[in-house]
Design a protein around this motif. Structure first.
Motif, PDB file in Angstrom:
ATOM      1  N   GLY A   1      -3.875  12.412   4.896  1.00 56.70           N
ATOM      2  CA  GLY A   1      -3.355  13.729   4.539  1.00 56.70           C
ATOM      3  C   GLY A   1      -4.353  14.561   3.764  1.00 56.70           C
ATOM      4  O   GLY A   1      -3.978  15.336   2.887  1.00 56.70           O
ATOM      5  N   GLU A   2      -5.632  14.457   4.117  1.00 54.46           N
ATOM      6  CA  GLU A   2      -6.685  15.145   3.384  1.00 54.46           C
ATOM      7  C   GLU A   2      -7.047  16.504   3.980  1.00 54.46           C
ATOM      8  O   GLU A   2      -7.835  17.245   3.393  1.00 54.46           O
ATOM      9  N   CYS A   3      -6.478  16.825   5.145  1.00 55.01           N
ATOM     10  CA  CYS A   3      -6.880  18.055   5.832  1.00 55.01           C
ATOM     11  C   CYS A   3      -5.656  18.797   6.384  1.00 55.01           C
ATOM     12  O   CYS A   3      -5.750  19.494   7.387  1.00 55.01           O
ATOM     13  N   ILE A   4      -4.525  18.648   5.711  1.00 55.42           N
ATOM     14  CA  ILE A   4      -3.262  19.188   6.228  1.00 55.42           C
ATOM     15  C   ILE A   4      -3.319  20.694   6.433  1.00 55.42           C
ATOM     16  O   ILE A   4      -2.986  21.214   7.512  1.00 55.42           O
ATOM     17  N   ASP A   5      -3.741  21.424   5.411  1.00 58.72           N
ATOM     18  CA  ASP A   5      -3.732  22.893   5.499  1.00 58.72           C
ATOM     19  C   ASP A   5      -4.666  23.400   6.586  1.00 58.72           C
ATOM     20  O   ASP A   5      -4.321  24.314   7.348  1.00 58.72           O
TER      21      ASP A   5
ATOM     22  N   ILE B   1     -12.467   4.816  22.664  1.00 64.03           N
ATOM     23  CA  ILE B   1     -11.898   3.523  22.278  1.00 64.03           C
ATOM     24  C   ILE B   1     -11.997   3.415  20.764  1.00 64.03           C
ATOM     25  O   ILE B   1     -13.049   3.693  20.186  1.00 64.03           O
ATOM     26  N   ASN B   2     -10.883   3.051  20.121  1.00 62.83           N
ATOM     27  CA  ASN B   2     -10.943   2.834  18.676  1.00 62.83           C
ATOM     28  C   ASN B   2     -10.265   1.526  18.300  1.00 62.83           C
ATOM     29  O   ASN B   2      -9.294   1.112  18.944  1.00 62.83           O
ATOM     30  N   ARG B   3     -10.792   0.899  17.289  1.00 60.82           N
ATOM     31  CA  ARG B   3     -10.159  -0.285  16.704  1.00 60.82           C
ATOM     32  C   ARG B   3     -10.195  -0.164  15.172  1.00 60.82           C
ATOM     33  O   ARG B   3     -10.620  -1.066  14.464  1.00 60.82           O
ATOM     34  N   LEU B   4      -9.759   1.000  14.701  1.00 59.36           N
ATOM     35  CA  LEU B   4      -9.844   1.308  13.280  1.00 59.36           C
ATOM     36  C   LEU B   4      -9.038   0.334  12.421  1.00 59.36           C
ATOM     37  O   LEU B   4      -9.485  -0.072  11.351  1.00 59.36           O
ATOM     38  N   GLY B   5      -7.842  -0.032  12.865  1.00 58.34           N
ATOM     39  CA  GLY B   5      -7.068  -1.013  12.118  1.00 58.34           C
ATOM     40  C   GLY B   5      -6.362  -0.449  10.902  1.00 58.34           C
ATOM     41  O   GLY B   5      -6.328  -1.091   9.845  1.00 58.34           O
ATOM     42  N   PHE B   6      -5.769   0.732  11.039  1.00 50.92           N
ATOM     43  CA  PHE B   6      -5.015   1.338   9.934  1.00 50.92           C
ATOM     44  C   PHE B   6      -5.854   1.441   8.655  1.00 50.92           C
ATOM     45  O   PHE B   6      -5.390   1.100   7.558  1.00 50.92           O
ATOM     46  N   ASN B   7      -7.093   1.898   8.777  1.00 48.87           N
ATOM     47  CA  ASN B   7      -7.889   2.155   7.572  1.00 48.87           C
ATOM     48  C   ASN B   7      -7.300   3.356   6.851  1.00 48.87           C
ATOM     49  O   ASN B   7      -7.161   4.426   7.424  1.00 48.87           O
ATOM     50  N   ASN B   8      -6.892   3.168   5.603  1.00 50.49           N
ATOM     51  CA  ASN B   8      -6.308   4.269   4.837  1.00 50.49           C
ATOM     52  C   ASN B   8      -6.298   3.916   3.362  1.00 50.49           C
ATOM     53  O   ASN B   8      -6.513   2.765   2.976  1.00 50.49           O
ATOM     54  N   LEU B   9      -6.036   4.918   2.541  1.00 52.43           N
ATOM     55  CA  LEU B   9      -6.093   4.746   1.090  1.00 52.43           C
ATOM     56  C   LEU B   9      -4.722   4.500   0.470  1.00 52.43           C
ATOM     57  O   LEU B   9      -4.561   4.554  -0.749  1.00 52.43           O
ATOM     58  N   GLY B  10      -3.747   4.200   1.295  1.00 50.68           N
ATOM     59  CA  GLY B  10      -2.430   3.843   0.791  1.00 50.68           C
ATOM     60  C   GLY B  10      -1.491   5.025   0.678  1.00 50.68           C
ATOM     61  O   GLY B  10      -1.913   6.181   0.575  1.00 50.68           O
TER      62      GLY B  10
ATOM     63  N   LEU C   1       0.694  10.715  -0.398  1.00 48.81           N
ATOM     64  CA  LEU C   1       1.745  11.558  -0.969  1.00 48.81           C
ATOM     65  C   LEU C   1       1.186  12.539  -1.985  1.00 48.81           C
ATOM     66  O   LEU C   1       1.648  13.685  -2.075  1.00 48.81           O
ATOM     67  N   ASN C   2       0.187  12.129  -2.734  1.00 47.44           N
ATOM     68  CA  ASN C   2      -0.446  13.043  -3.690  1.00 47.44           C
ATOM     69  C   ASN C   2      -1.118  14.211  -2.965  1.00 47.44           C
ATOM     70  O   ASN C   2      -1.076  15.357  -3.427  1.00 47.44           O
TER      71      ASN C   2
END
Length: 344
Positions: free
Chosen positions: A66-70, A108-117, A122-123
């Protein structure tokens, strides 16, 4: 036009690095007030009790945190879905983990749900100005045993509930070990039961009903698709997204990176995703809305999804290959009914 000039430079970079360069540039342009949402006349539509200004959305995966929503919303999307996000931060799979196949307009991607939680995501939502329709896509952490997967989804559901217009449960990524087993009839029946109970409890607690959507794979056989559709009806799930990426390599078998593991998206996915969409539409008989995603690389592909039964559609890989103007072009084509030979 500008993107077409810049794309060769971006495509010389590692795909993941190119992603972050594009994100930083897009955010900066938006913050400077230089990114103006294209004006396209479109009749709004109500789906899942939500009023969508246009039926074209951003698929999950592009903005996991959610870093680029706007900035992304300013491209003209009728709705934006962020994630997939997990309860705890996780790094995802080792690099390299994204591979372009330009000859086939595929990735093709195999990112594996890389995220900061989810707390970080939400912040970012709290700090965004966007007030349109926002989907939050939830996954399980890679080290959560499959038998405890529901607990992860419930954590995400509780935390995301007040911030989401709708919530997607991702049980179809091929890049988290055994995740797709959650699509099995008995396991899915139990998962949907617990999620629906929690959704109803949260709705009463907060005085707000947030629709629950399930995202499924394109690699299911006819029997499995029908079984899933019946379970969605049984548990009164609010929507279904068809589909995620595919483990099939049909159409790219001879190309250089086709042997890389991961989910394939883009043009080679189109027919397979449409097959699932059409069968879901037949079984569900309009009782549950369908969001069509997978292989939309042209205005015709987008309209096909609508004609095959999708109430809404989402873009991802087409945006990578065609750039920001692709959103405007798809919205314009669908809303104007300018494609000959298609249903209005």
């Amino acid at each position: 036009m500008l993107y077409q000039l810049l794309r060769p430079l971006l495509f010389k970079l590692d795909p993941e690095e190119a992603h972050w360069v594009a994100f930083r540039a897009l955010n900066q342009i938006q913050q400077l007030g230089l990114l103006k949402k294209p004006a396209v006349n479109c009749k709004s539509r109500t789906v899942m009790g939500l009023n969508f200004p246009n039926p074209v959305g951003l698929a999950a995966g592009l903005d996991k945190n959610g870093e680029c929503i706007d900035a992304l919303a300013s491209l003209g999307f009728g709705f934006v879905e962020i994630g997939t996000v997990t309860p705890r931060p996780q790094p995802g799979n080792p690099r390299p983990r994204i591979f372009r196949i330009p000859e086939a307009n595929a990735i093709i991607n195999r990112l594996g749900f890389n995220n900061l939680g989810i707390d970080y995501l939400l912040n970012n939502i709290k700090n965004a100005n966007y007030r349109g329709i926002l989907g939050i896509n939830l996954g399980k952490n890679f080290d959560t045993p499959l038998e405890n997967a529901t607990d992860d989804y419930l954590i995400g559901l509780r935390k995301a509930y007040l911030y989401a217009s709708y919530i997607t449960i991702n049980i179809s990524s091929p890049n988290t070990q055994n995740l797709r087993q959650l699509q099995g009839a008995n396991v899915l029946d139990q998962l949907l039961h617990r999620l629906k109970l929690e959704q109803n409890k949260l709705a009463q607690m907060h005085g707000k009903y947030v629709p629950l959507v399930i995202k499924i794979a394109p690699d299911l056989n006819d029997e499995a698709i029908t079984s899933i559709a019946h379970l969605l009806l049984k548990h009164q799930i609010d929507g279904v997204i068809a589909t995620n990426t595919t483990i099939s390599r049909t159409g790219v078998e001879q190309l250089r990176v086709s042997k890389e593991s991961g989910g394939l998206s883009g043009a080679p996915l189109t027919q397979q995703a449409n097959k699932v969409l059409k069968q879901l539409h037949t079984v569900l008989s309009n009782a549950i809305p369908i969001i069509g995603v997978g292989g939309i690389m042209s205005s015709k592909d987008a309209q096909d999804k609508i004609d095959f039964g999708a109430d809404l559609i989402q873009l991802y890989t087409g945006l990578i290959y065609h750039g920001p103007d692709f959103v405007r072009d798809i919205v314009k084509a669908i809303c104007s009914g300018s494609l000959p030979g298609h249903l209005g």
